[in-house]
Design a protein around this motif. Structure first.
Motif, PDB file in Angstrom:
ATOM      1  N   THR A 133      -4.094   6.926   7.934  1.00  0.00           N
ATOM      2  CA  THR A 133      -3.789   6.222   6.688  1.00  0.00           C
ATOM      3  C   THR A 133      -3.021   4.910   6.847  1.00  0.00           C
ATOM      4  OG1 THR A 133      -1.756   7.500   6.383  1.00  0.00           O
ATOM      5  CG2 THR A 133      -3.754   8.348   5.341  1.00  0.00           C
ATOM      6  N   VAL A 134      -2.261   4.752   7.901  1.00  0.00           N
ATOM      7  CA  VAL A 134      -1.421   3.559   8.048  1.00  0.00           C
ATOM      8  C   VAL A 134      -2.267   2.391   8.551  1.00  0.00           C
ATOM      9  CG1 VAL A 134       0.523   2.567   9.321  1.00  0.00           C
ATOM     10  CG2 VAL A 134       0.668   4.878   8.419  1.00  0.00           C
ATOM     11  N   PRO A 135      -2.142   1.215   7.947  1.00  0.00           N
ATOM     12  CA  PRO A 135      -2.890   0.055   8.413  1.00  0.00           C
ATOM     13  C   PRO A 135      -2.500  -0.312   9.848  1.00  0.00           C
ATOM     14  CG  PRO A 135      -1.623  -0.470   6.417  1.00  0.00           C
ATOM     15  CD  PRO A 135      -1.302   0.914   6.802  1.00  0.00           C
ATOM     16  N   THR A 136      -3.414  -0.929  10.579  1.00  0.00           N
ATOM     17  CA  THR A 136      -3.154  -1.277  11.968  1.00  0.00           C
ATOM     18  C   THR A 136      -2.361  -2.565  12.130  1.00  0.00           C
ATOM     19  OG1 THR A 136      -5.288  -2.399  12.089  1.00  0.00           O
ATOM     20  CG2 THR A 136      -5.214  -0.105  12.810  1.00  0.00           C
ATOM     21  N   LYS A 137      -2.178  -3.307  11.059  1.00  0.00           N
ATOM     22  CA  LYS A 137      -1.408  -4.551  11.118  1.00  0.00           C
ATOM     23  C   LYS A 137      -0.353  -4.546  10.027  1.00  0.00           C
ATOM     24  CE  LYS A 137      -5.199  -7.303  12.903  1.00  0.00           C
ATOM     25  NZ  LYS A 137      -6.073  -8.427  12.707  1.00  0.00           N
ATOM     26  N   GLY A 138       0.703  -5.314  10.266  1.00  0.00           N
ATOM     27  CA  GLY A 138       1.741  -5.462   9.244  1.00  0.00           C
ATOM     28  C   GLY A 138       2.862  -4.446   9.393  1.00  0.00           C
ATOM     29  N   ASN A 139       3.922  -4.722   8.677  1.00  0.00           N
ATOM     30  CA  ASN A 139       5.094  -3.854   8.704  1.00  0.00           C
ATOM     31  C   ASN A 139       4.853  -2.582   7.905  1.00  0.00           C
ATOM     32  OD1 ASN A 139       6.326  -5.845  10.204  1.00  0.00           O
ATOM     33  ND2 ASN A 139       7.293  -6.775   8.428  1.00  0.00           N
ATOM     34  N   VAL A 140       5.522  -1.520   8.309  1.00  0.00           N
ATOM     35  CA  VAL A 140       5.321  -0.217   7.691  1.00  0.00           C
ATOM     36  C   VAL A 140       6.680   0.437   7.447  1.00  0.00           C
ATOM     37  CG1 VAL A 140       4.321   2.073   8.029  1.00  0.00           C
ATOM     38  CG2 VAL A 140       3.135   0.080   8.911  1.00  0.00           C
ATOM     39  N   HIS A 141       6.823   1.077   6.300  1.00  0.00           N
ATOM     40  CA  HIS A 141       7.994   1.904   6.047  1.00  0.00           C
ATOM     41  C   HIS A 141       7.493   3.299   5.681  1.00  0.00           C
ATOM     42  CE1 HIS A 141      12.184   2.737   5.240  1.00  0.00           C
ATOM     43  NE2 HIS A 141      11.739   3.514   4.270  1.00  0.00           N
ATOM     44  N   ILE A 142       7.995   4.290   6.393  1.00  0.00           N
ATOM     45  CA  ILE A 142       7.544   5.664   6.224  1.00  0.00           C
ATOM     46  C   ILE A 142       8.701   6.494   5.673  1.00  0.00           C
ATOM     47  CG2 ILE A 142       6.689   7.699   7.441  1.00  0.00           C
ATOM     48  CD1 ILE A 142       5.575   5.616   9.539  1.00  0.00           C
ATOM     49  N   LEU A 143       8.431   7.265   4.648  1.00  0.00           N
ATOM     50  CA  LEU A 143       9.410   8.190   4.080  1.00  0.00           C
ATOM     51  C   LEU A 143       8.961   9.613   4.380  1.00  0.00           C
ATOM     52  CD1 LEU A 143       9.856   6.643   0.526  1.00  0.00           C
ATOM     53  CD2 LEU A 143      11.421   6.446   2.444  1.00  0.00           C
ATOM     54  N   ILE A 144       9.848  10.383   4.975  1.00  0.00           N
ATOM     55  CA  ILE A 144       9.548  11.785   5.251  1.00  0.00           C
ATOM     56  C   ILE A 144      10.555  12.617   4.478  1.00  0.00           C
ATOM     57  CG2 ILE A 144       9.430  13.579   7.006  1.00  0.00           C
ATOM     58  CD1 ILE A 144       8.507  11.488   8.972  1.00  0.00           C
ATOM     59  N   HIS A 153       2.219  17.877  14.252  1.00  0.00           N
ATOM     60  CA  HIS A 153       0.931  17.318  14.666  1.00  0.00           C
ATOM     61  C   HIS A 153       0.149  16.779  13.465  1.00  0.00           C
ATOM     62  CE1 HIS A 153      -0.019  21.416  13.489  1.00  0.00           C
ATOM     63  NE2 HIS A 153      -1.260  21.022  13.306  1.00  0.00           N
ATOM     64  N   THR A 154       0.365  17.387  12.306  1.00  0.00           N
ATOM     65  CA  THR A 154      -0.303  16.912  11.096  1.00  0.00           C
ATOM     66  C   THR A 154       0.282  15.576  10.647  1.00  0.00           C
ATOM     67  OG1 THR A 154      -0.680  19.198  10.453  1.00  0.00           O
ATOM     68  CG2 THR A 154      -0.958  17.545   8.750  1.00  0.00           C
ATOM     69  N   ILE A 155       1.573  15.378  10.833  1.00  0.00           N
ATOM     70  CA  ILE A 155       2.190  14.095  10.484  1.00  0.00           C
ATOM     71  C   ILE A 155       1.560  12.974  11.302  1.00  0.00           C
ATOM     72  CG2 ILE A 155       4.334  12.758  10.603  1.00  0.00           C
ATOM     73  CD1 ILE A 155       5.815  15.352   9.887  1.00  0.00           C
ATOM     74  N   THR A 156       1.403  13.196  12.608  1.00  0.00           N
ATOM     75  CA  THR A 156       0.771  12.182  13.460  1.00  0.00           C
ATOM     76  C   THR A 156      -0.647  11.899  12.994  1.00  0.00           C
ATOM     77  OG1 THR A 156       2.104  12.951  15.330  1.00  0.00           O
ATOM     78  CG2 THR A 156       0.197  11.586  15.835  1.00  0.00           C
ATOM     79  N   SER A 157      -1.410  12.921  12.701  1.00  0.00           N
ATOM     80  CA  SER A 157      -2.791  12.738  12.236  1.00  0.00           C
ATOM     81  C   SER A 157      -2.850  11.979  10.919  1.00  0.00           C
ATOM     82  CB  SER A 157      -3.483  14.092  12.071  1.00  0.00           C
ATOM     83  OG  SER A 157      -3.565  14.755  13.290  1.00  0.00           O
ATOM     84  N   LEU A 158      -1.963  12.320   9.998  1.00  0.00           N
ATOM     85  CA  LEU A 158      -1.923  11.623   8.706  1.00  0.00           C
ATOM     86  C   LEU A 158      -1.623  10.139   8.894  1.00  0.00           C
ATOM     87  CD1 LEU A 158       0.008  14.148   6.436  1.00  0.00           C
ATOM     88  CD2 LEU A 158      -2.305  13.302   6.058  1.00  0.00           C
ATOM     89  N   LEU A 159      -0.654   9.835   9.748  1.00  0.00           N
ATOM     90  CA  LEU A 159      -0.300   8.431   9.974  1.00  0.00           C
ATOM     91  C   LEU A 159      -1.442   7.678  10.640  1.00  0.00           C
ATOM     92  CD1 LEU A 159       3.406   8.846  11.114  1.00  0.00           C
ATOM     93  CD2 LEU A 159       2.576   7.933   8.948  1.00  0.00           C
ATOM     94  N   LEU A 160      -2.081   8.290  11.624  1.00  0.00           N
ATOM     95  CA  LEU A 160      -3.198   7.628  12.303  1.00  0.00           C
ATOM     96  C   LEU A 160      -4.349   7.327  11.349  1.00  0.00           C
ATOM     97  CD1 LEU A 160      -3.272   9.585  15.677  1.00  0.00           C
ATOM     98  CD2 LEU A 160      -2.704   7.170  15.358  1.00  0.00           C
ATOM     99  N   ARG A 168       0.852  -1.179   0.000  1.00  0.00           N
ATOM    100  CA  ARG A 168       0.000   0.000   0.000  1.00  0.00           C
ATOM    101  C   ARG A 168       0.891   1.233   0.000  1.00  0.00           C
ATOM    102  NH1 ARG A 168      -4.608   1.205   4.503  1.00  0.00           N
ATOM    103  NH2 ARG A 168      -5.121   3.289   3.812  1.00  0.00           N
ATOM    104  N   LEU A 169       0.566   2.174  -0.836  1.00  0.00           N
ATOM    105  CA  LEU A 169       1.322   3.413  -0.927  1.00  0.00           C
ATOM    106  C   LEU A 169       0.362   4.570  -0.682  1.00  0.00           C
ATOM    107  CD1 LEU A 169       3.970   4.869  -1.636  1.00  0.00           C
ATOM    108  CD2 LEU A 169       3.213   4.842  -4.013  1.00  0.00           C
ATOM    109  N   THR A 170       0.713   5.415   0.262  1.00  0.00           N
ATOM    110  CA  THR A 170      -0.126   6.561   0.598  1.00  0.00           C
ATOM    111  C   THR A 170       0.738   7.805   0.630  1.00  0.00           C
ATOM    112  OG1 THR A 170      -1.496   5.149   2.003  1.00  0.00           O
ATOM    113  CG2 THR A 170      -1.707   7.505   2.309  1.00  0.00           C
ATOM    114  N   PHE A 171       0.250   8.880   0.046  1.00  0.00           N
ATOM    115  CA  PHE A 171       0.940  10.158   0.086  1.00  0.00           C
ATOM    116  C   PHE A 171       0.170  11.105   0.985  1.00  0.00           C
ATOM    117  CE2 PHE A 171       2.378   8.470  -3.934  1.00  0.00           C
ATOM    118  CZ  PHE A 171       3.729   8.782  -3.918  1.00  0.00           C
ATOM    119  N   GLY A 172       0.881  11.826   1.819  1.00  0.00           N
ATOM    120  CA  GLY A 172       0.267  12.841   2.663  1.00  0.00           C
ATOM    121  C   GLY A 172       0.921  14.178   2.377  1.00  0.00           C
TER     122      GLY A 172
END
Length: 135
Positions: free
Chosen positions: A33-44, A24-31, A4-8
């Motif tokens: 859009t990011v799935p609650t299960k599985g591994n995640v890689h975030i690019l900032i 604070h917007t980064i935290t809101s975006l992650l909450l 899954r690829l999501t852009f914020g």
């Protein structure tokens, strides 16, 4: 496994009290859009000398708390171990490899997640004795 690829996109305007990257917007975006299960890689992207990575790491850490008391039909949800990795990309397009900055990001993330766990734990689980043992 599915990918899954999501852009914020962060707001262009922030108040004078906010970090330039609007943490604070980064935290809101992650909450949201990011799935609650599985591994995640975030690019900032957009990290520079003026925009330190540690506050951004703190914003990411707040989106992935350690303590969870959610239940389903009275039974605690089983939490699978997940790997959450974060890469910071500078304004020049290069991945941040400054070991001191990355060590600061790691320390800040651990501290934020510990603080969130201590605050979120109910008093019957985190008694005063348990709290003093933690600190």
């Amino acid at each position: 496994q599915p990918q899954r690829l999501t852009f914020g996109v962060l707001p262009a305007k922030t108040s004078r009290h906010n970090h330039p990257m609007s943490v604070h917007t980064i935290t809101s975006l992650l909450l949201s859009t990011v799935p609650t299960k599985g591994n995640v890689h975030i690019l900032i992207t957009g990290v520079s000398d003026e925009v330190a990575a540690a506050p951004l790491a703190a914003a990411v850490a707040k989106a992935f708390p350690i303590f969870n008391s959610k239940t389903k039909k009275g039974k605690p949800l089983s939490e699978e171990a997940r790997h959450i990795s974060v890469s910071f990309i500078g304004t020049d397009g290069a991945v941040l490899e400054n070991t001191a900055a990355l060590a600061a990001c790691d320390a800040v993330s651990e501290g934020v997640r510990l603080a969130c766990r201590l605050v979120d734990s109910p008093p019957e689980l985190l008694t005063t004795n348990e709290f003093s043992n933690e600190c």
